[in-house]
Design a protein around this motif. Structure first.
Motif, PDB file in Angstrom:
ATOM      1  N   SER A  33      -4.555 -25.903  46.818  1.00 36.79           N
ATOM      2  CA  SER A  33      -4.878 -26.007  45.397  1.00 36.79           C
ATOM      3  C   SER A  33      -4.631 -27.420  44.877  1.00 36.79           C
ATOM      4  N   CYS A  34      -3.530 -28.019  45.295  1.00 38.34           N
ATOM      5  CA  CYS A  34      -3.234 -29.383  44.844  1.00 38.34           C
ATOM      6  C   CYS A  34      -4.253 -30.384  45.379  1.00 38.34           C
ATOM      7  N   PHE A  38      -6.915 -32.307  42.862  1.00 33.23           N
ATOM      8  CA  PHE A  38      -6.828 -33.766  42.756  1.00 33.23           C
ATOM      9  C   PHE A  38      -8.228 -34.366  42.674  1.00 33.23           C
ATOM     10  N   GLN A  39      -9.144 -33.870  43.481  1.00 34.28           N
ATOM     11  CA  GLN A  39     -10.511 -34.383  43.454  1.00 34.28           C
ATOM     12  C   GLN A  39     -11.185 -34.105  42.114  1.00 34.28           C
ATOM     13  N   ILE A  40     -10.894 -32.967  41.521  1.00 33.42           N
ATOM     14  CA  ILE A  40     -11.538 -32.607  40.253  1.00 33.42           C
ATOM     15  C   ILE A  40     -10.969 -33.421  39.104  1.00 33.42           C
ATOM     16  N   TYR A  41      -9.648 -33.491  39.002  1.00 33.17           N
ATOM     17  CA  TYR A  41      -9.041 -34.157  37.857  1.00 33.17           C
ATOM     18  C   TYR A  41      -9.071 -35.677  37.972  1.00 33.17           C
ATOM     19  N   VAL A  65     -18.010 -47.266  50.189  1.00 37.61           N
ATOM     20  CA  VAL A  65     -17.351 -47.793  48.994  1.00 37.61           C
ATOM     21  C   VAL A  65     -16.717 -46.650  48.208  1.00 37.61           C
ATOM     22  N   ARG A  66     -17.443 -45.540  48.071  1.00 32.40           N
ATOM     23  CA  ARG A  66     -16.883 -44.379  47.379  1.00 32.40           C
ATOM     24  C   ARG A  66     -15.643 -43.858  48.095  1.00 32.40           C
ATOM     25  N   SER A  67     -15.707 -43.781  49.407  1.00 29.79           N
ATOM     26  CA  SER A  67     -14.546 -43.322  50.178  1.00 29.79           C
ATOM     27  C   SER A  67     -13.379 -44.287  50.015  1.00 29.79           C
ATOM     28  N   GLY A  68     -13.668 -45.572  50.004  1.00 31.14           N
ATOM     29  CA  GLY A  68     -12.615 -46.562  49.799  1.00 31.14           C
ATOM     30  C   GLY A  68     -11.955 -46.428  48.437  1.00 31.14           C
ATOM     31  N   PHE A  69     -12.755 -46.197  47.392  1.00 31.17           N
ATOM     32  CA  PHE A  69     -12.201 -45.976  46.062  1.00 31.17           C
ATOM     33  C   PHE A  69     -11.288 -44.761  46.041  1.00 31.17           C
ATOM     34  N   ARG A  70     -11.714 -43.686  46.688  1.00 29.42           N
ATOM     35  CA  ARG A  70     -10.916 -42.457  46.685  1.00 29.42           C
ATOM     36  C   ARG A  70      -9.621 -42.626  47.469  1.00 29.42           C
ATOM     37  N   VAL A  71      -9.690 -43.312  48.597  1.00 33.41           N
ATOM     38  CA  VAL A  71      -8.472 -43.556  49.378  1.00 33.41           C
ATOM     39  C   VAL A  71      -7.530 -44.471  48.598  1.00 33.41           C
ATOM     40  N   PHE A  72      -8.074 -45.508  47.976  1.00 38.40           N
ATOM     41  CA  PHE A  72      -7.249 -46.416  47.181  1.00 38.40           C
ATOM     42  C   PHE A  72      -6.576 -45.689  46.029  1.00 38.40           C
TER      43      PHE A  72
END
Length: 112
Positions: A33-34, A38-41, A65-72
């Protein structure tokens, strides 16, 4: 309820009458759930990163680039959670401050 939250209370009070598999399943469902919430909020932050990138470079974001933003962003959130361990005691205050923003943000997005 003992200090540590609902999962600590579940383990403390029901560890003798619930099987360990059910307790493990409860803990895994909380982790799932967490991770999914996290992806939604954090989607407004991801949208802001992508909007800034596309406005600076005048080209769409690639999957890398999107994956990099999410990892960052995940790393920064994890660092804040580890570096500031007292945030759990401020959860009520932070939730009370962000709840109106959560409900109002989609209205602002549709206006602009």
């Amino acid at each position: 309820m003992p200090n540590g939250g609902i999962l600590t209370a579940l383990y403390a009070f029901h560890s003798h009458d619930i099987s360990r598999g059910i307790l493990a399943l409860a803990f895994l469902l909380v982790v799932f759930s967490c991770l999914s919430s996290f992806q939604i909020y954090s989607m407004p932050a991801f949208d802001s990163f992508e909007a800034g990138y596309t406005s600076r470079t005048n080209r769409p974001c690639s999957i890398w680039v999107r994956s990099g933003f999410r990892v960052f962003f995940g790393f920064v959130s994890f660092f804040i959670g580890v570096a500031l361990p007292f945030l759990s005691s401020l959860a009520g205050l932070l939730g009370g401050l962000t709840l109106p923003v959560t409900f109002a943000y989609p209205c602002f997005m549709s206006c602009f």
